[in-house]
Design a protein around this motif. Structure first.
Motif, PDB file in Angstrom:
ATOM      1  N   ASN A  10     -12.598 -24.597 -44.334  1.00  0.00           N
ATOM      2  CA  ASN A  10     -12.043 -23.256 -45.035  1.00  0.00           C
ATOM      3  C   ASN A  10     -13.338 -22.214 -44.726  1.00  0.00           C
ATOM      4  O   ASN A  10     -12.660 -21.044 -44.510  1.00  0.00           O
ATOM      5  N   LEU A  11     -14.685 -22.120 -44.555  1.00  0.00           N
ATOM      6  CA  LEU A  11     -15.324 -21.377 -44.150  1.00  0.00           C
ATOM      7  C   LEU A  11     -15.267 -20.740 -42.610  1.00  0.00           C
ATOM      8  O   LEU A  11     -15.314 -19.819 -42.394  1.00  0.00           O
ATOM      9  N   VAL A  12     -14.842 -21.860 -41.838  1.00  0.00           N
ATOM     10  CA  VAL A  12     -14.803 -21.665 -40.633  1.00  0.00           C
ATOM     11  C   VAL A  12     -13.459 -20.604 -40.273  1.00  0.00           C
ATOM     12  O   VAL A  12     -13.380 -19.873 -39.644  1.00  0.00           O
ATOM     13  N   LYS A  13     -12.139 -21.208 -41.241  1.00  0.00           N
ATOM     14  CA  LYS A  13     -11.311 -20.372 -41.151  1.00  0.00           C
ATOM     15  C   LYS A  13     -11.437 -18.856 -41.634  1.00  0.00           C
ATOM     16  O   LYS A  13     -10.809 -18.203 -40.925  1.00  0.00           O
ATOM     17  N   GLY A  18     -12.016 -13.058 -39.527  1.00  0.00           N
ATOM     18  CA  GLY A  18     -12.880 -12.045 -39.168  1.00  0.00           C
ATOM     19  C   GLY A  18     -13.055 -11.635 -37.839  1.00  0.00           C
ATOM     20  O   GLY A  18     -13.021 -10.517 -37.318  1.00  0.00           O
ATOM     21  N   THR A  19     -13.230 -12.851 -36.797  1.00  0.00           N
ATOM     22  CA  THR A  19     -12.990 -12.721 -35.403  1.00  0.00           C
ATOM     23  C   THR A  19     -11.839 -12.119 -34.884  1.00  0.00           C
ATOM     24  O   THR A  19     -11.952 -11.084 -34.265  1.00  0.00           O
ATOM     25  N   ALA A  20     -10.828 -12.465 -35.279  1.00  0.00           N
ATOM     26  CA  ALA A  20      -9.448 -11.864 -34.948  1.00  0.00           C
ATOM     27  C   ALA A  20      -9.389 -10.451 -35.343  1.00  0.00           C
ATOM     28  O   ALA A  20      -8.765  -9.575 -34.447  1.00  0.00           O
ATOM     29  N   PRO A  28     -14.030 -13.527 -27.587  1.00  0.00           N
ATOM     30  CA  PRO A  28     -15.243 -13.955 -28.202  1.00  0.00           C
ATOM     31  C   PRO A  28     -16.186 -14.775 -27.343  1.00  0.00           C
ATOM     32  O   PRO A  28     -15.814 -15.829 -26.981  1.00  0.00           O
ATOM     33  N   HIS A  29     -17.482 -14.359 -27.090  1.00  0.00           N
ATOM     34  CA  HIS A  29     -18.397 -15.138 -26.170  1.00  0.00           C
ATOM     35  C   HIS A  29     -19.539 -15.698 -26.922  1.00  0.00           C
ATOM     36  O   HIS A  29     -19.826 -17.006 -27.098  1.00  0.00           O
ATOM     37  N   TRP A  30     -20.397 -14.674 -27.560  1.00  0.00           N
ATOM     38  CA  TRP A  30     -21.394 -15.116 -28.541  1.00  0.00           C
ATOM     39  C   TRP A  30     -21.547 -14.110 -29.449  1.00  0.00           C
ATOM     40  O   TRP A  30     -21.374 -13.031 -29.181  1.00  0.00           O
ATOM     41  N   ALA A  31     -21.912 -14.219 -30.649  1.00  0.00           N
ATOM     42  CA  ALA A  31     -22.043 -13.417 -31.848  1.00  0.00           C
ATOM     43  C   ALA A  31     -23.533 -13.287 -32.320  1.00  0.00           C
ATOM     44  O   ALA A  31     -24.245 -14.192 -32.354  1.00  0.00           O
ATOM     45  N   ASP A  32     -24.025 -11.822 -32.566  1.00  0.00           N
ATOM     46  CA  ASP A  32     -25.391 -11.861 -33.361  1.00  0.00           C
ATOM     47  C   ASP A  32     -25.375 -12.670 -34.522  1.00  0.00           C
ATOM     48  O   ASP A  32     -24.392 -12.752 -35.329  1.00  0.00           O
ATOM     49  N   PRO A  33     -26.465 -13.594 -34.746  1.00  0.00           N
ATOM     50  CA  PRO A  33     -26.613 -14.487 -35.869  1.00  0.00           C
ATOM     51  C   PRO A  33     -27.018 -13.641 -37.152  1.00  0.00           C
ATOM     52  O   PRO A  33     -26.476 -14.387 -38.153  1.00  0.00           O
ATOM     53  N   ASN A  34     -27.281 -12.449 -37.063  1.00  0.00           N
ATOM     54  CA  ASN A  34     -27.545 -11.768 -38.202  1.00  0.00           C
ATOM     55  C   ASN A  34     -26.217 -10.775 -38.691  1.00  0.00           C
ATOM     56  O   ASN A  34     -25.978 -10.627 -39.898  1.00  0.00           O
ATOM     57  N   THR A  35     -25.593 -10.243 -37.632  1.00  0.00           N
ATOM     58  CA  THR A  35     -24.607  -9.506 -38.012  1.00  0.00           C
ATOM     59  C   THR A  35     -23.300 -10.008 -38.051  1.00  0.00           C
ATOM     60  O   THR A  35     -22.001  -9.445 -38.505  1.00  0.00           O
ATOM     61  N   GLY A  36     -23.012 -10.746 -37.089  1.00  0.00           N
ATOM     62  CA  GLY A  36     -21.787 -11.570 -36.649  1.00  0.00           C
ATOM     63  C   GLY A  36     -20.714 -10.699 -35.910  1.00  0.00           C
ATOM     64  O   GLY A  36     -19.778 -11.314 -35.446  1.00  0.00           O
ATOM     65  N   ILE A  37     -21.501  -9.812 -35.029  1.00  0.00           N
ATOM     66  CA  ILE A  37     -20.804  -8.892 -34.300  1.00  0.00           C
ATOM     67  C   ILE A  37     -20.797  -9.622 -32.707  1.00  0.00           C
ATOM     68  O   ILE A  37     -21.780 -10.140 -32.322  1.00  0.00           O
ATOM     69  N   TRP A  38     -19.407  -9.760 -32.499  1.00  0.00           N
ATOM     70  CA  TRP A  38     -19.172 -10.650 -31.171  1.00  0.00           C
ATOM     71  C   TRP A  38     -19.417  -9.897 -29.812  1.00  0.00           C
ATOM     72  O   TRP A  38     -19.141  -8.565 -29.843  1.00  0.00           O
ATOM     73  N   ARG A  39     -20.347 -10.510 -28.886  1.00  0.00           N
ATOM     74  CA  ARG A  39     -20.118 -10.051 -27.571  1.00  0.00           C
ATOM     75  C   ARG A  39     -18.944 -10.713 -27.029  1.00  0.00           C
ATOM     76  O   ARG A  39     -18.609 -11.699 -27.115  1.00  0.00           O
ATOM     77  N   GLY A 336     -19.085 -18.890 -42.443  1.00  0.00           N
ATOM     78  CA  GLY A 336     -18.496 -19.753 -41.385  1.00  0.00           C
ATOM     79  C   GLY A 336     -19.172 -19.591 -39.913  1.00  0.00           C
ATOM     80  O   GLY A 336     -18.317 -19.711 -38.878  1.00  0.00           O
ATOM     81  N   MET A 337     -20.031 -18.959 -39.883  1.00  0.00           N
ATOM     82  CA  MET A 337     -20.785 -18.835 -38.396  1.00  0.00           C
ATOM     83  C   MET A 337     -21.797 -20.052 -38.160  1.00  0.00           C
ATOM     84  O   MET A 337     -22.643 -20.399 -39.237  1.00  0.00           O
ATOM     85  N   LEU A 338     -21.463 -20.661 -36.986  1.00  0.00           N
ATOM     86  CA  LEU A 338     -22.428 -21.701 -36.698  1.00  0.00           C
ATOM     87  C   LEU A 338     -23.562 -21.059 -35.963  1.00  0.00           C
ATOM     88  O   LEU A 338     -23.397 -20.847 -34.612  1.00  0.00           O
TER      89      LEU A 338
END
Length: 383
Positions: A10-13, A18-20, A28-39, A336-338
């Motif tokens: 459920n967390l990943v869902k 949010g990613t969508a 999405p390629h990788w995301a900043d671990p602090n903000t969750g903003i995707w490159r 839900g961020m790994l």
């Protein structure tokens, strides 16, 4: 933090939602671990299929139709890469299109996956005994277009699936030859995998074997070890049990289990002398958690099956307890961020991959897949 597999799903869902909203038409390629903003990438690169794989997985749940529609739309954007001269597009089309057929019965995804597989089939080089990386391979500038790498076992995933779907025995034979050759080139006697190889383009003779993304030329980069076990395991599940491939998978899995830190989460490279004061790689660990679950369903003895299942559960427990946000009660990052995926920390890496602590879309996919197997929502042979 103790979590159930369903709670982690459920967390990943929530992260998928949010990613969508965030990435729009990008991948999405990788995301900043602090903000969750995707490159993001515009064309999917080699990682784009994993975003689709997450959408196909979630589309199976109740209320999943919006995710299926989104996956169909995103999958159509991969069409320009069907004929790209890169072996790594196999990851894009296996997870992005093949899983659309396997998990959602998508005819358009199936057709696109088969088209990409047929293109790769034509690129098989009999002199090398494999499908070379290709002139447009994402890392071709570093290792050469006719070189090989353990990462290229993704070709096997796509070709075995496509051969099964189409009944193409020639394609199955090419998949078997490619898998056997890549494993033979890159697996050491002790079971560890060295990432890359340089081959004579005329004879296929092995000229050099080395690691180009890890700590050193002879080091065991964690993701190389994961790629090797994953490729051999899924090839057996998809193409039929081959004792040589199964032996390579079990030997590689045993090496991982014998060398991984006590908590089950690997360092970015097993030979980094700075360990334990060096980066972990949760993405490589997620690869292995999912792969060990698959291997536990086909390992040649009951004791090995229990061993691999236990190792997978240990790794997944560590990932969801210590690296899946929120990891503390005061953690305000997107859920839900790994985190702590080490994409590439070497300064000679591609600029778009130069990050040593991030959420990596492929790591998130493999964790999500593992959680679905652990929760009983997915059988190991389904994907």
């Amino acid at each position: 933090m103790v979590r159930s597999w369903d709670e982690a799903i459920n967390l990943v869902k929530e992260r998928i939602d949010g990613t969508a909203r965030q990435v729009g038409e990008g991948f999405p390629h990788w995301a900043d671990p602090n903000t969750g903003i995707w490159r993001t990438t515009a064309n999917g690169d080699w990682t784009g299929g994993y975003w689709l794989g997450m959408l196909w997985l979630i589309s199976r749940d109740g209320g999943g139709e919006p995710y299926r529609r989104l996956a169909e739309t995103v999958c159509a954007r991969l069409a320009p890469r069907v004929t790209a001269d890169t072996a790594f597009k196999a990851a894009t089309f296996y997870y992005g299109a093949g899983l659309g057929s396997l998990l959602a019965g998508s005819e358009s995804a199936r057709a696109m996956g088969l088209a990409a597989a047929n293109d790769l089939k034509q690129r098989f080089d009999p002199s090398l005994g494999l499908v070379p990386l290709g002139a447009r391979a994402e890392e071709g500038a570093h290792v050469g277009a006719t070189a090989s790498s353990i990462d290229s076992l993704v070709v096997s995933l796509l070709l075995f699936w496509a051969a099964r779907e189409s009944g193409d025995e020639e394609m199955k034979g090419i998949a078997t030859r490619h898998t056997s050759r890549v494993l033979a080139l890159h697996q050491r006697e002790d079971g560890a995998f060295i990432q890359s190889s340089k081959l004579d383009p005329k004879t296929g003779e092995l000229l050099e074997r080395y690691t180009h993304k890890g700590y050193g030329a002879n080091s065991v980069w964690a993701r190389a070890q994961a790629w090797g076990v994953l490729g051999a395991t899924i090839s057996c599940l998809s193409g039929g049990i081959d004792e040589r491939l199964l032996a390579a998978a079990t030997k590689g899995a045993d090496w991982w289990i014998d060398h991984v830190p006590a908590d089950g989460v690997s360092y970015w490279d097993f030979d980094d002398p700075a360990a334990p004061n060096t980066e972990r790689d949760t993405a490589a660990t997620a690869f292995m958690a999912s792969t060990l679950l698959k291997l536990s369903s086909i390992a040649p003895s009951e004791s090995l099956r229990r061993k691999y299942r236990a190792a997978a559960e240990k790794a997944a427990t560590a990932l969801v307890g210590s690296y899946l946000t929120p990891v503390r009660s005061d953690d305000r990052r997107p859920v839900g961020m790994l985190v702590e995926g080490c994409f590439n920390k070497r300064e000679d890496s591609r600029p778009e991959d130069f990050i040593n602590n991030a959420e990596l879309i492929f790591g998130s996919y493999y964790l999500f897949e593992a959680l679905h197997i652990l929760s009983g929502r997915l059988r190991p042979s389904d994907v």
